[in-house]
Design an enzyme around this catalytic site. Sequence first.
Site, PDB file in Angstrom:
ATOM      1  N   CYS A 150       0.832  -1.208   0.000  1.00 21.99           N
ATOM      2  CA  CYS A 150       0.000   0.000   0.000  1.00 21.99           C
ATOM      3  C   CYS A 150       0.865   1.256   0.000  1.00 21.99           C
ATOM      4  O   CYS A 150       1.390   1.655   1.046  1.00 21.99           O
ATOM      5  CB  CYS A 150      -0.918  -0.037   1.222  1.00 21.99           C
ATOM      6  SG  CYS A 150      -1.938   1.442   1.400  1.00 21.99           S
ATOM      7  N   CYS A 194      -0.444   4.115   2.136  1.00 20.03           N
ATOM      8  CA  CYS A 194      -0.190   3.924   3.575  1.00 20.03           C
ATOM      9  C   CYS A 194       1.262   4.211   3.930  1.00 20.03           C
ATOM     10  O   CYS A 194       1.539   4.848   4.944  1.00 20.03           O
ATOM     11  CB  CYS A 194      -0.492   2.479   3.987  1.00 20.03           C
ATOM     12  SG  CYS A 194      -2.069   1.862   3.408  1.00 20.03           S
ATOM     13  N   ASP A 195       2.180   3.712   3.138  1.00 18.45           N
ATOM     14  CA  ASP A 195       3.574   3.659   3.570  1.00 18.45           C
ATOM     15  C   ASP A 195       4.540   4.505   2.744  1.00 18.45           C
ATOM     16  O   ASP A 195       5.724   4.600   3.094  1.00 18.45           O
ATOM     17  CB  ASP A 195       4.054   2.197   3.556  1.00 18.45           C
ATOM     18  CG  ASP A 195       3.275   1.357   4.559  1.00 18.45           C
ATOM     19  OD1 ASP A 195       2.835   1.919   5.570  1.00 18.45           O
ATOM     20  OD2 ASP A 195       3.088   0.150   4.324  1.00 18.45           O
TER      21      ASP A 195
HETATM   22  C1  LIG Z   1       1.061  -4.082   5.367  1.00 21.68           C
HETATM   23  C2  LIG Z   1      -0.149  -3.183   5.335  1.00 21.68           C
HETATM   24  C3  LIG Z   1      -0.054  -1.898   5.841  1.00 21.68           C
HETATM   25  C4  LIG Z   1      -1.168  -1.058   5.828  1.00 21.68           C
HETATM   26  N1  LIG Z   1      -1.042   0.189   6.349  1.00 21.68           N
HETATM   27  C5  LIG Z   1      -2.119   1.013   6.363  1.00 21.68           C
HETATM   28  C6  LIG Z   1      -2.017   2.329   6.908  1.00 21.68           C
HETATM   29  O1  LIG Z   1      -0.929   2.756   7.363  1.00 21.68           O
HETATM   30  N2  LIG Z   1      -3.124   3.091   6.893  1.00 21.68           N
HETATM   31  C7  LIG Z   1      -4.327   2.666   6.385  1.00 21.68           C
HETATM   32  O2  LIG Z   1      -5.312   3.415   6.410  1.00 21.68           O
HETATM   33  N3  LIG Z   1      -4.440   1.435   5.851  1.00 21.68           N
HETATM   34  C8  LIG Z   1      -3.378   0.607   5.828  1.00 21.68           C
HETATM   35  N4  LIG Z   1      -3.480  -0.641   5.266  1.00 21.68           N
HETATM   36  C9  LIG Z   1      -4.769  -1.035   4.685  1.00 21.68           C
HETATM   37  C10 LIG Z   1      -5.719  -1.443   5.807  1.00 21.68           C
HETATM   38  O3  LIG Z   1      -5.072  -2.388   6.611  1.00 21.68           O
HETATM   39  C11 LIG Z   1      -7.009  -2.035   5.226  1.00 21.68           C
HETATM   40  O4  LIG Z   1      -7.625  -1.094   4.366  1.00 21.68           O
HETATM   41  C12 LIG Z   1      -7.971  -2.388   6.353  1.00 21.68           C
HETATM   42  O5  LIG Z   1      -7.357  -3.312   7.234  1.00 21.68           O
HETATM   43  C13 LIG Z   1      -9.248  -3.002   5.801  1.00 21.68           C
HETATM   44  O6  LIG Z   1     -10.042  -3.408   6.879  1.00 21.68           O
HETATM   45  P1  LIG Z   1     -11.145  -4.545   6.738  1.00 21.68           P
HETATM   46  O7  LIG Z   1     -11.694  -4.720   8.095  1.00 21.68           O
HETATM   47  O8  LIG Z   1     -12.048  -4.208   5.620  1.00 21.68           O
HETATM   48  O9  LIG Z   1     -10.363  -5.840   6.266  1.00 21.68           O
HETATM   49  P2  LIG Z   1      -9.128  -6.619   6.895  1.00 21.68           P
HETATM   50  O10 LIG Z   1      -8.283  -5.764   7.737  1.00 21.68           O
HETATM   51  O11 LIG Z   1      -8.504  -7.318   5.742  1.00 21.68           O
HETATM   52  O12 LIG Z   1      -9.825  -7.695   7.856  1.00 21.68           O
HETATM   53  C14 LIG Z   1     -10.513  -8.779   7.337  1.00 21.68           C
HETATM   54  C15 LIG Z   1     -10.907  -9.688   8.474  1.00 21.68           C
HETATM   55  O13 LIG Z   1     -11.759 -10.715   7.977  1.00 21.68           O
HETATM   56  C16 LIG Z   1     -11.371 -11.956   8.515  1.00 21.68           C
HETATM   57  N5  LIG Z   1     -11.835 -13.011   7.594  1.00 21.68           N
HETATM   58  C17 LIG Z   1     -11.506 -13.228   6.297  1.00 21.68           C
HETATM   59  N6  LIG Z   1     -12.152 -14.303   5.812  1.00 21.68           N
HETATM   60  C18 LIG Z   1     -12.927 -14.765   6.826  1.00 21.68           C
HETATM   61  C19 LIG Z   1     -13.825 -15.854   6.964  1.00 21.68           C
HETATM   62  N7  LIG Z   1     -14.088 -16.707   5.951  1.00 21.68           N
HETATM   63  N8  LIG Z   1     -14.413 -16.058   8.174  1.00 21.68           N
HETATM   64  C20 LIG Z   1     -14.182 -15.207   9.210  1.00 21.68           C
HETATM   65  N9  LIG Z   1     -13.360 -14.152   9.123  1.00 21.68           N
HETATM   66  C21 LIG Z   1     -12.722 -13.938   7.958  1.00 21.68           C
HETATM   67  C22 LIG Z   1      -9.869 -11.848   8.670  1.00 21.68           C
HETATM   68  O14 LIG Z   1      -9.399 -12.777   9.639  1.00 21.68           O
HETATM   69  C23 LIG Z   1      -9.749 -10.404   9.166  1.00 21.68           C
HETATM   70  O15 LIG Z   1      -9.923 -10.359  10.557  1.00 21.68           O
HETATM   71  C24 LIG Z   1      -2.400  -1.501   5.268  1.00 21.68           C
HETATM   72  C25 LIG Z   1      -2.485  -2.798   4.762  1.00 21.68           C
HETATM   73  C26 LIG Z   1      -1.390  -3.638   4.791  1.00 21.68           C
HETATM   74  C27 LIG Z   1      -1.497  -5.034   4.239  1.00 21.68           C
END
Ligand SMILES: Cc1cc2nc3c(=O)[nH]c(=O)nc-3n(C[C@H](O)[C@H](O)[C@H](O)COP(=O)(O)OP(=O)(O)OC[C@H]3O[C@@H](n4cnc5c(N)ncnc54)[C@H](O)[C@@H]3O)c2cc1C
Length: 307
Positions: free
Chosen positions: A131, A134-135
């Site tokens: 990302c 983000c970074d």
């Molecule tokens: C390395 C990295 C650094 C980042 N840094 C930043 C930053 O500095 N700032 C920023 O704004 N964003 C950052 N992001 C992006 C940010 O992390 C995501 O946009 C955010 O986490 C999305 O949130 P979410 O809850 O939609 O999904 P996710 O965080 O992907 O969470 C998904 C969840 O669903 C669960 N899940 C998946 N499939 C199933 C299933 N079948 N059954 C039950 N549970 C399931 C997973 O276990 C997880 O808990 C970064 C991403 C990465 C990879």
Amino acid sequence: MRNVIIIGSGCAGNTAAIYAARANLKPLVVAGHEPGGQLSITTLVENFPGFPEGIDGPDLVDNMKKQAETFGAEYVHGTVTEADLSKRPFRLNIDGEWQESLTLIIASGASARWLGLPSEQKLIGHGVSSCATCDGAFYRDRKVMVIGGGDTAMEEANFLTRFASEVTLVHRRDQFRASKVMLDRARANPKIKFLHNTVVDEVHDASKNEVTGVRLRQADPEKVWDQEVHGFFVAIGHIPNTKPFTGQIDLDRDGYIVSHGGAQTNIKGVFHAGDVQDRAYRQAITAAGAGCMAAIEAERFLEAEGH
Ligand SMILES: Cc1cc2nc3c(=O)[nH]c(=O)nc-3n(C[C@H](O)[C@H](O)[C@H](O)COP(=O)(O)OP(=O)(O)OC[C@H]3O[C@@H](n4cnc5c(N)ncnc54)[C@H](O)[C@@H]3O)c2cc1C
């Protein structure tokens, strides 16, 4: 029987849990294979509002979880492997055990595709990122590398030139999938250098817990060399975690949930939140906002149905 089951414990799921719990819906959150979601594998998050010094990703999601638990949210370890959304109550298979719920919030995210190298995996959050938004700001006046050949890779490379002294774009083929306009823009950017027909063998240096360089390889003629970089951005796509819902929830061709307005899916009572539906922004704050929307919609839906 639950009022609401939230699938996923990232920013979207945790925020949905805070709102649903405060509405006294006693939500159950299924944590999934990555408790805390994608922020649990990163270090400093500098763009989440409210933290002028930044906050470590794992601390941020853990705080959200604690906040949700304070209001009565319940978390279970486990993964949803199967769903029956054909009638209400909806049924979910969580690691072999079926649970029923009046509403569902799907907040299962979209996992970044990685190259799969052991050195890359060890350095995620320590110089390896998926990302640029983000970074990118961590690499002011430093050399970075972007891996990929599609529009996202071009966009990330262009964005990174705002900070980095040099961006090397590495693609394993000689043809790019990116659209002409994106490719032309990247080619016209003097800070971006292109390396075609090139693969990454290793990211240095896992023993120092930071990215210091990359070992690259070209096949014909055979050439292997090391290149100094400080940031390594993998831009080869994301995989939405929607497998258990395929054939029931409307998905687009890449597997992202298709929104039917607000947080609604095509099935009444099933809501979406976060990256699982959002291919445009993919940020912690947008995911959190989407979790809030989904919980409010679930609450109004239950209210309208007299629950
Ligand atoms: C390395 C990295 C650094 C980042 N840094 C930043 C930053 O500095 N700032 C920023 O704004 N964003 C950052 N992001 C992006 C940010 O992390 C995501 O946009 C955010 O986490 C999305 O949130 P979410 O809850 O939609 O999904 P996710 O965080 O992907 O969470 C998904 C969840 O669903 C669960 N899940 C998946 N499939 C199933 C299933 N079948 N059954 C039950 N549970 C399931 C997973 O276990 C997880 O808990 C970064 C991403 C990465 C990879």
